[in-house]
Design a protein around this motif. Structure first.
Motif, PDB file in Angstrom:
ATOM      1  N   VAL A 102     -72.447  -3.157 -15.436  1.00 43.06           N
ATOM      2  CA  VAL A 102     -71.254  -2.087 -15.768  1.00 43.06           C
ATOM      3  C   VAL A 102     -70.876  -1.404 -14.677  1.00 43.06           C
ATOM      4  O   VAL A 102     -69.734  -1.210 -14.382  1.00 43.06           O
ATOM      5  N   ARG A 103     -71.814  -0.968 -13.672  1.00 43.08           N
ATOM      6  CA  ARG A 103     -71.555   0.001 -12.837  1.00 43.08           C
ATOM      7  C   ARG A 103     -71.093  -0.874 -11.593  1.00 43.08           C
ATOM      8  O   ARG A 103     -71.934  -1.502 -11.139  1.00 43.08           O
ATOM      9  N   ARG A 104     -69.882  -0.734 -10.983  1.00 40.62           N
ATOM     10  CA  ARG A 104     -69.570  -1.386  -9.767  1.00 40.62           C
ATOM     11  C   ARG A 104     -69.092  -0.227  -8.735  1.00 40.62           C
ATOM     12  O   ARG A 104     -67.856  -0.095  -8.535  1.00 40.62           O
ATOM     13  N   PRO A 105     -70.083   0.109  -7.723  1.00 44.35           N
ATOM     14  CA  PRO A 105     -69.643   1.163  -6.884  1.00 44.35           C
ATOM     15  C   PRO A 105     -68.865   0.342  -5.725  1.00 44.35           C
ATOM     16  O   PRO A 105     -69.021  -0.795  -5.545  1.00 44.35           O
ATOM     17  N   LEU A 106     -67.785   0.990  -5.282  1.00 44.70           N
ATOM     18  CA  LEU A 106     -66.787   0.429  -4.188  1.00 44.70           C
ATOM     19  C   LEU A 106     -67.516   0.229  -3.112  1.00 44.70           C
ATOM     20  O   LEU A 106     -67.971   1.318  -2.509  1.00 44.70           O
ATOM     21  N   LEU A 107     -67.601  -0.875  -2.301  1.00 44.26           N
ATOM     22  CA  LEU A 107     -68.365  -0.806  -1.337  1.00 44.26           C
ATOM     23  C   LEU A 107     -67.575  -1.478  -0.278  1.00 44.26           C
ATOM     24  O   LEU A 107     -67.259  -2.635  -0.260  1.00 44.26           O
ATOM     25  N   GLU A 108     -66.835  -0.709   0.576  1.00 41.64           N
ATOM     26  CA  GLU A 108     -65.914  -1.391   1.868  1.00 41.64           C
ATOM     27  C   GLU A 108     -66.625  -2.131   2.728  1.00 41.64           C
ATOM     28  O   GLU A 108     -67.866  -1.581   3.049  1.00 41.64           O
ATOM     29  N   PRO A 109     -65.947  -2.758   3.427  1.00 40.17           N
ATOM     30  CA  PRO A 109     -66.461  -3.787   4.336  1.00 40.17           C
ATOM     31  C   PRO A 109     -66.838  -2.683   5.732  1.00 40.17           C
ATOM     32  O   PRO A 109     -66.282  -1.588   5.777  1.00 40.17           O
ATOM     33  N   ASN A 110     -67.296  -3.245   6.863  1.00 39.13           N
ATOM     34  CA  ASN A 110     -67.902  -2.401   7.834  1.00 39.13           C
ATOM     35  C   ASN A 110     -66.639  -2.443   8.864  1.00 39.13           C
ATOM     36  O   ASN A 110     -66.781  -1.742  10.008  1.00 39.13           O
ATOM     37  N   LEU A 111     -65.752  -3.380   8.642  1.00 39.50           N
ATOM     38  CA  LEU A 111     -64.665  -3.315   9.544  1.00 39.50           C
ATOM     39  C   LEU A 111     -63.204  -2.756   8.893  1.00 39.50           C
ATOM     40  O   LEU A 111     -63.203  -3.171   7.492  1.00 39.50           O
ATOM     41  N   SER A 112     -62.361  -2.334   9.529  1.00 38.95           N
ATOM     42  CA  SER A 112     -61.168  -2.052   9.036  1.00 38.95           C
ATOM     43  C   SER A 112     -60.386  -2.847   8.563  1.00 38.95           C
ATOM     44  O   SER A 112     -60.491  -4.050   8.946  1.00 38.95           O
ATOM     45  N   PHE A 113     -59.283  -2.635   7.844  1.00 40.30           N
ATOM     46  CA  PHE A 113     -58.525  -3.584   6.994  1.00 40.30           C
ATOM     47  C   PHE A 113     -57.649  -4.554   8.127  1.00 40.30           C
ATOM     48  O   PHE A 113     -57.634  -5.487   8.020  1.00 40.30           O
ATOM     49  N   GLY A 114     -57.001  -3.644   9.135  1.00 36.13           N
ATOM     50  CA  GLY A 114     -56.545  -4.303  10.243  1.00 36.13           C
ATOM     51  C   GLY A 114     -57.300  -5.485  10.748  1.00 36.13           C
ATOM     52  O   GLY A 114     -57.010  -6.518  11.117  1.00 36.13           O
ATOM     53  N   GLY A 115     -58.734  -4.927  11.142  1.00 38.80           N
ATOM     54  CA  GLY A 115     -59.531  -5.986  11.850  1.00 38.80           C
ATOM     55  C   GLY A 115     -59.830  -7.086  11.119  1.00 38.80           C
ATOM     56  O   GLY A 115     -60.020  -8.341  11.461  1.00 38.80           O
ATOM     57  N   LEU A 116     -60.235  -6.545   9.933  1.00 33.38           N
ATOM     58  CA  LEU A 116     -60.421  -7.987   8.801  1.00 33.38           C
ATOM     59  C   LEU A 116     -59.236  -8.980   8.843  1.00 33.38           C
ATOM     60  O   LEU A 116     -59.491 -10.234   8.670  1.00 33.38           O
ATOM     61  N   THR A 117     -57.801  -8.393   8.544  1.00 36.28           N
ATOM     62  CA  THR A 117     -56.834  -9.251   8.435  1.00 36.28           C
ATOM     63  C   THR A 117     -56.598 -10.168   9.615  1.00 36.28           C
ATOM     64  O   THR A 117     -56.316 -11.434   9.726  1.00 36.28           O
ATOM     65  N   PHE A 118     -56.932  -9.544  11.027  1.00 33.05           N
ATOM     66  CA  PHE A 118     -56.823 -10.144  12.147  1.00 33.05           C
ATOM     67  C   PHE A 118     -57.839 -11.362  12.132  1.00 33.05           C
ATOM     68  O   PHE A 118     -57.485 -12.399  12.733  1.00 33.05           O
ATOM     69  N   LEU A 119     -59.104 -11.123  11.774  1.00 29.71           N
ATOM     70  CA  LEU A 119     -60.100 -12.062  11.954  1.00 29.71           C
ATOM     71  C   LEU A 119     -60.025 -13.328  10.763  1.00 29.71           C
ATOM     72  O   LEU A 119     -60.043 -14.516  11.427  1.00 29.71           O
ATOM     73  N   ALA A 120     -59.408 -12.921   9.711  1.00 28.36           N
ATOM     74  CA  ALA A 120     -59.333 -14.139   8.602  1.00 28.36           C
ATOM     75  C   ALA A 120     -57.989 -14.911   9.047  1.00 28.36           C
ATOM     76  O   ALA A 120     -57.983 -15.936   8.992  1.00 28.36           O
ATOM     77  N   ALA A 121     -56.850 -14.270   9.677  1.00 27.71           N
ATOM     78  CA  ALA A 121     -55.678 -14.912  10.103  1.00 27.71           C
ATOM     79  C   ALA A 121     -56.160 -15.829  11.159  1.00 27.71           C
ATOM     80  O   ALA A 121     -55.952 -17.253  11.296  1.00 27.71           O
ATOM     81  N   SER A 122     -57.130 -15.181  12.343  1.00 31.57           N
ATOM     82  CA  SER A 122     -57.560 -16.269  13.314  1.00 31.57           C
ATOM     83  C   SER A 122     -58.544 -17.270  12.814  1.00 31.57           C
ATOM     84  O   SER A 122     -58.289 -18.551  13.257  1.00 31.57           O
TER      85      SER A 122
END
Length: 464
Positions: A102-122
């Motif tokens: 039931v408990r789903r704590p929000l665990l953000e990635p260790n990289l920023s949104f912009g960095g993740l987006t660039f890595l995924a697109a690459s």
């Protein structure tokens, strides 16, 4: 790739497994909460890599053609399949238990949104380029060839062979991109002949069109999976960062790099991802699930889960969408078959209307007695039917984890490539890993009533 990037040298699968595992840990491992479910999920995903590498080595055509190392390659492949089966057992248990968390704590990635987006697109760009410059798998070329025969109301030796190899159930889905690539290739063949051209330009153009179609289908399917994950997180999780994280992890996995061009794996996964994306519109979701069932019949196991999810609102519309998609595919077979025997054979291929086979199997079942599949098939059927009543309250989280559970379960008894068709469940497993609390995403709250139900409600309100 070296034709595009100057002096680029491709990374071999083993090196990429090391690099991607390190990147996965660096980007998503929660170092401040070592003993958390997220880290356990990442550990299971990383543990898929050794088995995949063993299977890839054992299925290498060069190794199979050399008698000196063929036996060793077979042993390595067997170890790889057993390893994957073991990891899949833990993944199956993890997905079945997800509804109880039931408990789903929000665990953000260790990289920023912009960095993740660039890595995924690459990563998506590099994988797309690898597909364009690589050679399609033989099974994908077979599917394209079958689609071409189907469009001409003809049959080939591949029709009987694919009944035993369980290729894509409905090759007509390959026909539309085949038309565009074929016209492009034929336009190029109108140029003056030269000494380097083969003796039969028609055969050369057909082979090039088939290969181009397989590449295009692979790129479309993988792009659909990645974009679908992004849109699901943005529209249904209300958190675009989680979508970028899930899609980045999907692109990082060694499986995606090794089997990028395998349309048999990616096409059903892409269709089911679209079904989840459209889950608020039961007819659209039903059409996508129906197409997935017609593509390769294993998604039929998802019907009890999805119908139970829509039971309080939208079940009839969902079933109508599934039936409409299947009727469309059947009608296409009727109009493209030259006789009744051909139609029956193609219906058997599309819907899996046949008894389980026990000989000539591949994958892990090349090393085991095929009769052991019977108890697994019976157990899987019971698991599929159980989702009609459990859990009683179904929401979007149940839909994601249940879909992943059933598609993982298929890996245990799939007669061919069992254990390595990860694209059938990876998108939903990753969405389950990164999802927030979705208890309020139930059909009664998110699915609009049908026009008939609204009209009845308006009439009852007016009568009062």
């Amino acid at each position: 790739m070296s034709e595009i990037l100057f002096q680029y040298e491709g990374v071999n699968p083993t090196s990429w497994a090391y690099l991607s595992s390190l990147l996965t840990i660096a980007l998503f491992f929660k170092f401040n909460r070592v003993f958390c479910v997220r880290n356990f999920d990442l550990l299971l995903l990383v543990l898929l890599a050794p088995g995949l590498l063993c299977v890839a080595y054992g299925s290498d055509p060069v190794a199979a053609s050399d008698p000196g190392i063929a036996e060793r390659a077979s042993i390595v492949a067997r170890v790889g399949y057993l390893w994957l089966m073991g990891v899949n057992v833990f993944l199956l248990a993890r997905m079945m238990l997800d509804s109880a968390m039931v408990r789903r704590p929000l665990l953000e990635p260790n990289l920023s949104f912009g960095g993740l987006t660039f890595l995924a697109a690459s990563l998506l760009l590099f994988l797309t380029t690898n597909v364009l410059t690589g050679s399609p798998a033989g099974s994908d070329l077979d599917a394209v060839q079958r689609a071409e025969y189907l469009s001409h109301r003809a049959t080939s030796d591949l029709e009987g062979a694919t009944l035993n190899t369980h290729g894509p159930g409905f090759p007509f889905l390959f026909l539309l991109p085949h038309i565009s690539t074929k016209s492009l290739i034929e336009a190029q063949d109108t140029a003056p002949a030269d000494a380097a051209r083969v003796e039969d330009p028609a055969d050369s153009g057909r082979l090039e069109a088939n290969a181009a179609t397989a590449r295009l289908m692979a790129i479309l399917c993988q792009s659909t999976i990645v974009i679908g994950i992004l849109l699901i997180a943005r529209q249904h999780f209300d958190n675009a960062v989680l979508g970028v994280a899930a899609s980045t992890l999907y692109l990082l996995l060694p499986y995606t790099a090794i089997w990028t061009g395998n349309v048999t794996h990616a096409l059903p996964g892409a269709l089911i991802v679209l079904a989840v994306l459209c889950y608020r519109r039961p007819i659209a979701s039903g059409v996508m699930i129906g197409l997935a069932c017609g593509t390769i019949y294993y998604p039929f196991a998802l019907l009890p889960l999805w119908i139970a999810f829509y039971w309080r609102r939208g079940a009839r519309r969902f079933v109508a969408g599934v039936v409409a998609a299947l009727l469309l595919l059947v009608a296409t077979l009727v109009f493209t078959s030259s006789d009744t025997a051909m139609l029956i054979a193609r219906l058997q291929q599309m819907l899996g209307l046949r008894m389980p086979i026990f000989e000539g199997l591949s994958g892990v079942w090349a090393f085991w007695n095929g009769w052991y599949r019977v108890p697994l098939i019976v157990t899987f059927a019971g698991l599929s039917l159980s989702f009609a009543i459990w859990p009683a309250q179904k929401n979007l989280a149940t839909l994601l984890s249940g879909t992943a559970t059933l598609m993982v379960g298929v890996q245990f008894w799939h007669a061919h490539s069992g254990g390595i068709a990860l694209a059938w469940y990876l998108p939903f497993l990753l969405l389950t890993v990164f999802r927030p609390n979705l208890e309020d995403r139930v059909a009664r709250e998110v699915v609009a009533p049908s026009r008939w139900a609204r009209s009845r409600h308006d009439e009852a309100t007016a009568a009062l």
